[in-house]
Every structure is written in C-alpha cells, then in structure tokens.
Design an enzyme around this catalytic site. Structure first.
Site: not given
Length: 194
Positions: A110-114, A137-138, A171
């Site tokens: 998310r841009s807000s978290l970035a 998630l890494e 996969y």
C-alpha cells in the site's frame, strides 16, 4: 490481461479464484482486492551466525537457516508486532488464496504504508498459477521509526492476470514446490533448490 473489479467479483462468485475468508466486495478496487495481515510472524535471530552461505552444501545451508530464523511468533488480534528500522521479518496474509492454472497474481504494498518506510515484499510479489495457501510477506522497515503492525489491518492489494493459456506446470502440481499449501510464515527453503 489484468482483471477489473467486476471480473474479480465474477471469478470469486464462480469459484475460479478462491480467497478464504472472502473479503467483502467493498475491498475490491478498480483492479485489485485488499488483503489483510495474518497472525504468523518470523524474525531473524541477531548474531546467531556470521553469514548465510546460500550456495553452500544443502545440509550446511539448512543448519544455518535453522539457527538464524526464529520459531513462529503468533500475535493476538488485539496486539501489535513491532517492526524496527532496518529489520526484515516474515509474516502472512490472513487470507488463503487459490488460483487456477491460467491466472497469475501480483501482490503490491500500500502506498500509505510505503510512505512510512514499509516494504511488504522484498522481491517476491508473483503468486504463481496453481498457487494455494497464505501469502508470505517479506517485510522490511526502511523508515526511521518502529512500525506497529496489527493482525487484520489491510496490508496489500492483489491483482490478477489471465495467462495466454493454462500453465503446463502449475505450482500445486509440481513435485519441487517448496511452499505448497503454506499456512504460516514459512522460513526460506533455499536449501531445497534443485
């Protein structure tokens, strides 16, 4: 071709794509669906090894990975996981995702978290055709302050792209699929590479 919001709804309604628990339609945006943070985390134990020889003998790599990765950390819904600056941690999405052989997924943060310094994936944002399981998630905090991350918060957005045809080696059918049906923050299994 990327799926638009109405096609995402249709694919979910028809069971072509499965997300469990299914997010409500309000979490579907123009070309993505929001995913939430799960409860499972892992961190690196500091100073537990001088380095990890990722191309060394498989047994030695497995031993190093066991030494440097924490056991699974379960964070209660009402608690926070603190990610400090310069720290890498693994976590999972709350939702489990199942894709057919002709659809690939792409996870974006998310841009807000970035804008606070949070990277949701270091490099692995492709969700392979035939995938089934929670998405690991890494996390990396490139900011200056610790970030409090809580289970159930919206953590990223998943988009879907239709392939030119069904994958011959999806996969879930591969014998060498190292993370098949993962349900927790599984540590690296690079030692299992062929």
């Amino acid at each position: 071709m990327r799926l638009c919001d109405t096609d995402i709804e249709k694919h979910l309604d028809e069971g072509i794509i499965t997300i469990s628990p299914r997010p409500d339609n309000g979490k579907i945006n123009g070309a993505t669906i929001d995913l939430r943070l799960g409860n499972s985390f892992r961190v690196f134990r500091e100073h537990s090894a001088p380095y990890i020889d990722v191309s060394g003998p498989k047994e030695a790599v497995a031993e190093q990975l066991e030494r440097v990765m924490s056991d699974e950390i379960i964070v209660a819904d009402n608690e926070a996981f603190f990610l400090h600056p310069g720290v890498l941690a693994l976590a999972t999405t709350l939702e489990s995702v199942k894709l057919p052989a002709d659809i690939i997924g792409w996870l974006d943060g998310r841009s807000s978290l970035a804008r606070l310094g949070l990277m949701v994936h270091v490099t692995a944002h492709r969700i392979d055709p035939g995938w089934e399981g929670k998405i690991v998630l890494e996390f990396y905090n490139s900011g200056k302050l610790p970030l409090a991350l809580r289970p159930n918060m919206i953590i990223g957005a998943l988009s879907f792209e239709v392939l030119s045809g069904p994958a011959a080696r999806p996969y879930n059918s591969r014998q060498d699929a190292k993370y098949k049906n993962q349900q927790s923050a599984v540590a690296s299994r690079i030692n299992q590479d062929r």
